[in-house]
Design an enzyme around this catalytic site. Structure first.
Site, PDB file in Angstrom:
ATOM      1  CB  SER A 108      -0.895  -0.117   1.318  1.00 21.64           C
ATOM      2  OG  SER A 108      -1.542   1.157   1.629  1.00 21.64           O
ATOM      3  CE1 TYR A 132      -6.177   5.168  -1.834  1.00 21.72           C
ATOM      4  CE2 TYR A 132      -4.583   4.666  -0.701  1.00 21.72           C
ATOM      5  CZ  TYR A 132      -5.935   4.484  -0.926  1.00 21.72           C
ATOM      6  OH  TYR A 132      -6.856   3.596  -0.236  1.00 21.72           O
ATOM      7  CB  THR A 158      -6.702   2.659  -4.824  1.00 19.54           C
ATOM      8  OG1 THR A 158      -6.036   1.269  -4.548  1.00 19.54           O
ATOM      9  CG2 THR A 158      -7.943   2.392  -3.792  1.00 19.54           C
ATOM     10  CE  LYS A 228      -7.373  -2.997  -3.772  1.00 21.89           C
ATOM     11  NZ  LYS A 228      -7.934  -1.989  -2.739  1.00 21.89           N
ATOM     12  CG  HIS A 252     -10.932   0.481  -0.085  1.00 24.86           C
ATOM     13  ND1 HIS A 252     -10.475   1.493  -0.765  1.00 24.86           N
ATOM     14  CD2 HIS A 252     -10.172   0.649   1.109  1.00 24.86           C
ATOM     15  CE1 HIS A 252      -9.328   1.922  -0.196  1.00 24.86           C
ATOM     16  NE2 HIS A 252      -9.326   1.367   1.080  1.00 24.86           N
TER      17      HIS A 252
HETATM   18  C1  LIG Z   1      -7.418  -2.139   7.452  1.00 21.03           C
HETATM   19  C2  LIG Z   1      -7.594  -2.022   5.965  1.00 21.03           C
HETATM   20  C3  LIG Z   1      -6.535  -1.198   5.340  1.00 21.03           C
HETATM   21  C4  LIG Z   1      -6.677  -1.118   3.735  1.00 21.03           C
HETATM   22  N1  LIG Z   1      -5.870  -0.046   3.149  1.00 21.03           N
HETATM   23  C5  LIG Z   1      -5.897   0.093   1.699  1.00 21.03           C
HETATM   24  C6  LIG Z   1      -4.932   0.719   1.212  1.00 21.03           C
HETATM   25  O1  LIG Z   1      -4.427   1.312   1.825  1.00 21.03           O
HETATM   26  N2  LIG Z   1      -4.921   0.762  -0.163  1.00 21.03           N
HETATM   27  C7  LIG Z   1      -6.060   0.006  -0.713  1.00 21.03           C
HETATM   28  O2  LIG Z   1      -6.008   0.244  -2.025  1.00 21.03           O
HETATM   29  N3  LIG Z   1      -7.061  -0.905  -0.314  1.00 21.03           N
HETATM   30  C8  LIG Z   1      -6.775  -0.834   1.158  1.00 21.03           C
HETATM   31  N4  LIG Z   1      -7.677  -1.776   1.767  1.00 21.03           N
HETATM   32  C9  LIG Z   1      -8.505  -2.561   0.936  1.00 21.03           C
HETATM   33  C10 LIG Z   1      -8.065  -3.815   0.540  1.00 21.03           C
HETATM   34  O3  LIG Z   1      -6.816  -3.698  -0.102  1.00 21.03           O
HETATM   35  C11 LIG Z   1      -9.135  -4.862  -0.146  1.00 21.03           C
HETATM   36  O4  LIG Z   1      -9.646  -4.450  -0.864  1.00 21.03           O
HETATM   37  C12 LIG Z   1      -9.898  -5.452   0.901  1.00 21.03           C
HETATM   38  O5  LIG Z   1      -9.262  -5.483   2.372  1.00 21.03           O
HETATM   39  C13 LIG Z   1     -10.636  -6.529   0.507  1.00 21.03           C
HETATM   40  O6  LIG Z   1     -11.421  -7.337   1.606  1.00 21.03           O
HETATM   41  P1  LIG Z   1     -11.176  -8.312   2.438  1.00 21.03           P
HETATM   42  O7  LIG Z   1     -10.361  -7.716   3.741  1.00 21.03           O
HETATM   43  O8  LIG Z   1     -12.604  -8.670   2.942  1.00 21.03           O
HETATM   44  O9  LIG Z   1     -10.390  -9.515   1.511  1.00 21.03           O
HETATM   45  C14 LIG Z   1      -7.677  -1.792   3.109  1.00 21.03           C
HETATM   46  C15 LIG Z   1      -8.495  -2.749   4.051  1.00 21.03           C
HETATM   47  C16 LIG Z   1      -8.152  -2.841   5.157  1.00 21.03           C
HETATM   48  C17 LIG Z   1      -9.056  -3.746   5.904  1.00 21.03           C
END
Ligand SMILES: Cc1cc2nc3c(=O)[nH]c(=O)nc-3n(C[C@H](O)[C@H](O)[C@H](O)COP(=O)(O)O)c2cc1C
Length: 364
Positions: A108, A132, A158, A228, A252
């Site tokens: 990330s 980002y 994203t 994404k 997300h």
């Molecule tokens: C705590 C947390 C932080 C996240 N941070 C980012 C991020 O910095 N950038 C991003 O594109 N997605 C982020 N995501 C989304 C994840 O990339 C992903 O889309 C999502 O966790 C998928 O769902 P799942 O947790 O049910 O597998 C984050 C998700 C969580 C749970």
């Protein structure tokens, strides 16, 4: 201890015991009333397999190819911010877990380790960088350059944030990222030698990115670009038209727009719209190998997991995250065998049917 944990839910339980309420809420929580968070998980459960028998397949393998290179399984580690909140090694441990499990990790922008540090500290492995976009194009460019220079293979842009979703759990617990735990990729891109906070990072992000900006990034960045955070065939078509090598069907993890479509419900339409012109990935709610198999049968090339890998890291460090990935791989392998498929590529929509509207499970 780790050998007693036999599925993702077991790792989640141990992680929940270890983390304080604020940190747990940050990772587990979603936006608003968390309907999309819950429905992401439920959407995969609304399918049933139509397994084939006596297919004569000898060896079953989960090996796959993605963006022209091999993976041990079509399950990647999704970009999840601030992994040092749950483990001292944070993203470095996660990268080691992914490399040991033979799969790719997406780092990330909001990681606690910048791309060059990760490349130096973790063993060789396939890595993508989640970007980002910033108001100042020079900051965005500096980040891409660091990822390219550190051997990352793709840029995942994203597009479903900023702004950040309405995370009520964080407001109730009063959770804040601890002072001092900055965003080093942003600090490096800004050329400053101090912890850059999440608030500052969000203020610097471009809130009004357009398809034309995306197209410029895709043509200038020097690596394949994946988009994404889209859920519709309309946006998938635009992504392909603007040069994306792939799309990630994602909401997300239910953290942005509550009541947006569950990814398992959005996937098929996107697959049909892309029609083989780009790679299609999906994430959200994938907790078992059977979920992975359903996503593949619906036409995804691979899936990403966010929280499952994070629960592994929180429960038992890099070894825990690796174990989660290996559990998912083993569950997928068994599912393939029981569906009569020798490889992930053999799964298709003929292996699925919608679950009956009423079943013994409806009352759950
Ligand atoms: C705590 C947390 C932080 C996240 N941070 C980012 C991020 O910095 N950038 C991003 O594109 N997605 C982020 N995501 C989304 C994840 O990339 C992903 O889309 C999502 O966790 C998928 O769902 P799942 O947790 O049910 O597998 C984050 C998700 C969580 C749970």
């Amino acid at each position: 201890m780790i050998d007693d944990l036999i599925n993702v839910a077991d790792f989640e339980r141990v992680a929940a015991e270890k983390l304080d309420a604020g940190t747990l809420g940050y990772f587990a929580g979603g936006a608003g009333e968390e309907l999309t968070l819950r429905e992401n998980v439920e959407a995969w459960r609304r399918w049933r397999f139509r397994p084939r028998v006596l297919t004569g397949g000898a060896e079953v393998s989960t090996e796959s190819e993605l963006l022209g290179a091999p993976l041990a399984m079509p399950v990647l580690v999704a970009p999840v911010a601030y992994q040092r909140l749950v483990d001292p090694e944070g993203e470095v441990g996660m990268a080691r877990a992914a490399a040991e499990a033979g799969t790719a990790m997406c780092l990330s922008t909001l990681a606690t380790t910048r791309p060059s540090e990760l490349a130096a500290a973790a063993p060789p492995g396939r890595r993508w960088f989640q970007l980002y976009c910033f108001r100042d194009e020079a900051v965005t460019r500096a980040m891409i350059d660091e990822a390219v220079g550190s051997g990352f293979e793709a840029i995942v842009i994203t597009v479903d944030a900023p702004p950040a979703g309405n995370r009520e759990r964080d407001r109730r617990t009063g959770f804040e990222i601890p002072e001092g735990l900055g965003v080093p990729s942003v600090a490096a891109a800004l050329g400053v030698d101090r912890a850059v906070t999440i608030e500052e990072t969000f203020r610097l992000m471009e809130p009004a990115l357009s398809w034309s900006d995306l197209g410029d990034l895709a043509s200038d960045c020097g690596l394949p670009v994946l988009v994404k955070g889209l859920l519709t065939p309309e946006d998938a078509e635009l992504a392909v038209q603007h040069g994306a090598a792939g799309v990630v069907v994602s909401n997300h993890g239910g953290r942005q727009l509550d009541r947006s479509l569950a990814t398992g419900d959005a996937l098929s339409e996107v697959v049909d719209a892309v029609a083989g012109r780009a790679t299609v990935l999906v994430d959200g709610g994938i907790r078992r190998g059977v979920d992975v198999a359903i996503a593949l049968a619906l036409g995804a090339d691979a899936v990403l997991v966010g929280r499952p890998a994070l629960w592994g890291l929180a429960a038992a460090g890099a070894e825990g995250a690796q174990r989660v990935l290996e559990l998912l791989r083993a569950e997928l392998e068994l599912t393939l065998a029981l569906c009569g498929c020798a490889s992930p590529a053999e799964l298709d929509r003929s292996h699925l049917r919608r679950a009956p509207a009423t079943s013994v499970y409806s009352a759950e």
